[in-house]
Design an enzyme around this catalytic site. Structure first.
Site, PDB file in Angstrom:
ATOM      1  CE  LYS A  15      47.787  47.623  37.355  1.00 57.66           C
ATOM      2  NZ  LYS A  15      46.702  47.845  36.233  1.00 57.66           N
ATOM      3  CD  GLU A  22      44.605  54.983  38.548  1.00 54.88           C
ATOM      4  OE1 GLU A  22      45.007  56.173  38.330  1.00 54.88           O
ATOM      5  OE2 GLU A  22      44.721  54.011  37.898  1.00 54.88           O
ATOM      6  CB  SER A  36      49.492  40.513  35.823  1.00 57.81           C
ATOM      7  OG  SER A  36      48.619  39.947  36.813  1.00 57.81           O
TER       8      SER A  36
END
Lengths: 400, 267
Positions: free
Chosen positions: A93, A115, A382
């Site tokens: 991210k 969010e 990830s």
């Protein structure tokens, strides 16, 4: 596919998908953002600053790790892990939040909103906001606040305000609704850092471009380590940012299979799942047309997944396009299968994956044995599993 | 001439402004809506905006969000909203009805299927919050073929280019969102509205209704004086929310507020 892939078009469409389906108040800021993005995308100074941040702050390039023992155990293709879990803040991210925060700074915005589902994007946003001294508000469904309390604490430590969203299903989609409401209200000074390849144009393309570093590095690392392209790429898909980041630089390499793994929850047949590409239908939500989990009346259905980060009724519009064109394949993995993937990687390789990433691990356990030993799979690892320790311990009946 | 155009023309002739209530269809129960529509007409409203409940009302504040949730709990839908509108039309052929909602229920029905159904229900206008003109030309064309107006939102930050675009693709009236924010927010500034309406009026002759943040008769009067109509939504729905145990009380409070607004606007 003989022509070079150039999606999306200037209006942000991936075939029938994508687009800018937003209320009027958001059209001017989205156009402003798009103009800024198109400009800085080609600005050498911006790119140099981004590259430096990715290297020194995020810790890139992330390693491509050969999971030798696990490959031998599964007895088929050789498995490599793209170690996005080793990035600063523990997931892919941050690649995107670093990029969008630099844009926010250039655009003179003083307030950041985001969010978050699992909290990884919220943490990555709070992190860059702290670094740049920007006010940060993170919207998170009340259900997710409860199941990802560790990340909530991290965000607060970083100085962010975490707002627990009590409307609707109290998960990621409702957090997105609330963030959009905030943006409509504070549009002049606020930059909305969307965490996935969804939302209105330019977000799907912009987030993809910031995440594509994953695939570019992977391509180079495969060249260095095995001297050829991999045969298959596997990544979990919620909104789909880690998957598109890995897939995108390989779209024109037709020999490479692109496999996205959706969350089947209790099983697609149960109806309790988060697999719009496998079992949904096209529709419009959160600014773009894509595959959605909706009923016959077009109302959005509540989703279910053990992993908060995949618990979303939509998916990035580019995945919808890649599915329809057949360039990528989309499969699904249940909660229980994901847990098997979680334990397998933990015990075979000493790497604890995030529950989201564990879906990609679980599918690889099915795929690898069907492939030859001289073939290669790259999985996008990830995120790391630290944030899921409470969930896992609870499942095992252990009090931490 | 469409029912909406005729209504605004008639109002202009008599120097009056349109009073436009917004209610969420099926809130608090499916059988509440139809009688309320007729009562509102008796109270002097000119156009009715029927909200189609949606699971993810991104542009709405908490009051209309909760109204949607209440309606959806009773399985209210776009199809059922159209059925209620058709029922209303059987006994009221004058009052224009505008559907206001989000795109996905229309997508689920298919644009053509929706346009046909809206025509059968004798709907006059459709306002889809998340369908800007850039994406909405196909749907607008299908509705236009059937004599149904497409109404677009304008916002305080809408540029001249965008106003021109709405005026070109839209018809019936333009809905000016008086503030940056969600429905029911409370910081409407009359001077800002006045300036923006001047800008809009310089570009298009289409009637402009103003909504978001209209709470009482006084605000309604101030805002009505600036444009061609005033939309009131959250203030009405609050009456429902405050009287969930007594729908009759809710109805009489709604009618009282609308009557007061009518009087204030016409004064």
């Amino acid at each position: 596919m003989t022509e070079k892939y150039t999606m999306p078009d200037v209006k942000g469409h991936f075939g029938p998908y994508g687009g800018m389906f937003v209320a009027e108040t958001l059209m001017p800021p989205i156009q402003e953002l798009n103009a800024a993005y198109q400009r800085y995308l080609k600005d050498p100074e911006f790119i140099a600053e981004l590259d430096a941040d990715l290297q020194h702050y995020v810790g890139r390039p992330s390693p491509l790790y050969y999971a030798e023992r696990w490959s031998r155990e599964l007895g088929g293709a050789q498995i490599y892990l793209k170690r996005e879990d080793l990035n600063h803040t523990g997931s892919h991210k941050i690649n995107n939040t670093v990029g969008q925060a630099l844009l926010a700074k250039r655009m003179g915005k003083t307030r950041i909103i985001a969010e978050t589902g699992a909290g990884q994007h919220g943490v990555a946003t709070a992190t860059v906001a702290a670094r740049l001294g920007l006010e940060c508000v993170v919207y998170m469904g009340a259900v997710d606040v409860a199941r990802q309390s560790l990340n909530v604490y991290r965000m607060k430590l970083l100085g962010a305000t975490v707002v627990a969203v009590e409307s609707g299903s109290k998960t990621l989609k409702d957090a997105l609704n609330e963030a959009l409401r905030d943006w409509v209200t504070n549009v002049d000074n606020t930059f909305y850092i969307i965490g996935t390849v969804a939302g209105p144009h330019p977000y799907p393309a912009m987030v993809r471009d910031f995440q594509a570093i994953i695939g570019r590095e992977t391509k180079q690392q495969c060249q260095d380590m095995i001297g050829k392209l991999p045969d298959a790429l596997v990544a979990c898909v919620g909104g789909g940012s880690n998957a598109i980041g890995l897939f995108y630089p390989f779209i024109d390499d037709e020999s490479v299979r692109l496999i996205g793994v959706e969350a089947a929850g209790d099983g697609v047949a149960s109806g309790r799942h988060s697999a719009p590409l496998c079992a949904g239908r096209p529709g419009v939500l959160h600014g773009n047309r894509t595959y959605l989990m909706a009923d016959d009346d077009g109302e959005i259905i509540e989703t279910h997944s053990i992993s908060a980060g995949l618990d979303y009724p939509g998916v990035g519009p580019e995945h919808a396009w890649l599915k329809d064109t057949g360039r990528a394949e989309y499969v699904n993995i249940t909660d229980n299968e994901a847990l098997e993937g979680f334990y397998a990687l933990t015990r075979m390789e000493g790497i604890i994956p995030a529950l989201e990433s564990a879906h990609a691990m679980a599918y690889t356990m099915k795929l690898a044995p069907t492939m030859r030993k001289d073939e290669t799979i790259v999985i996008n690892l990830s995120g790391r599993g630290d944030k899921d320790m409470q969930t896992m311990a609870k499942r095992e009946g252990i009090e931490l | 001439m469409s029912r909406l155009a005729a209504t605004f023309e008639q109002l202009a002739k008599s120097g009056r402004k349109a009073l436009i209530p917004f209610i969420t269809t099926g809130d608090p129960t499916p059988d509440f809506t139809l009688p309320l529509m007729h009562e509102m007409v008796k109270a002097g409203v000119d156009i009715i905006e029927l909200g189609v409940p949606f699971s993810d009302p991104m542009a709405d504040g908490p009051v209309i969000q909760r109204a949607s949730e209440r309606a959806l709990a009773h399985k209210m839908s776009l199809r059922k909203t159209l059925a209620i509108a058709a029922e209303f039309r059987k006994t009221d052929q004058q009052t224009p009805i505008v559907l206001m909602g989000y795109l996905n229920p229309i997508e689920a029905m298919g644009y053509e299927g929706f346009a046909n159904a809206a025509q059968r229900a004798d709907i006059d206008g459709v306002l889809t919050v998340d369908l800007p003109p850039e994406e909405g030309e196909q749907c607008a064309a299908l509705l236009k073929e059937r004599g149904i107006d497409t109404i677009f939102l304008l916002a305080p930050n809408s540029t001249n280019d965008r106003i021109k675009k709405m005026a070109a693709v839209g018809s019936g009236y333009l809905y000016y969102v008086s503030l940056k924010g969600v429905t029911g927010a409370g910081h409407l500034d009359a001077a800002d509205v006045e300036n923006k309406l001047k800008q809009i009026k310089a570009i298009t002759k289409m009637p402009v209704s103003v909504g978001f943040g209209v709470k009482d008769a006084e605000t309604a009067k101030t805002i009505a004086a600036l444009g061609d109509g005033v939309v009131v939504g959250s203030a009405l729905i609050s009456k429902i929310e405050n009287n969930l145990d007594s729908p009759e009380q809710a109805k009489s409070e709604i009618i009282a507020l609308l009557s007061a607004m009518r009087q204030a606007i016409d004064k």
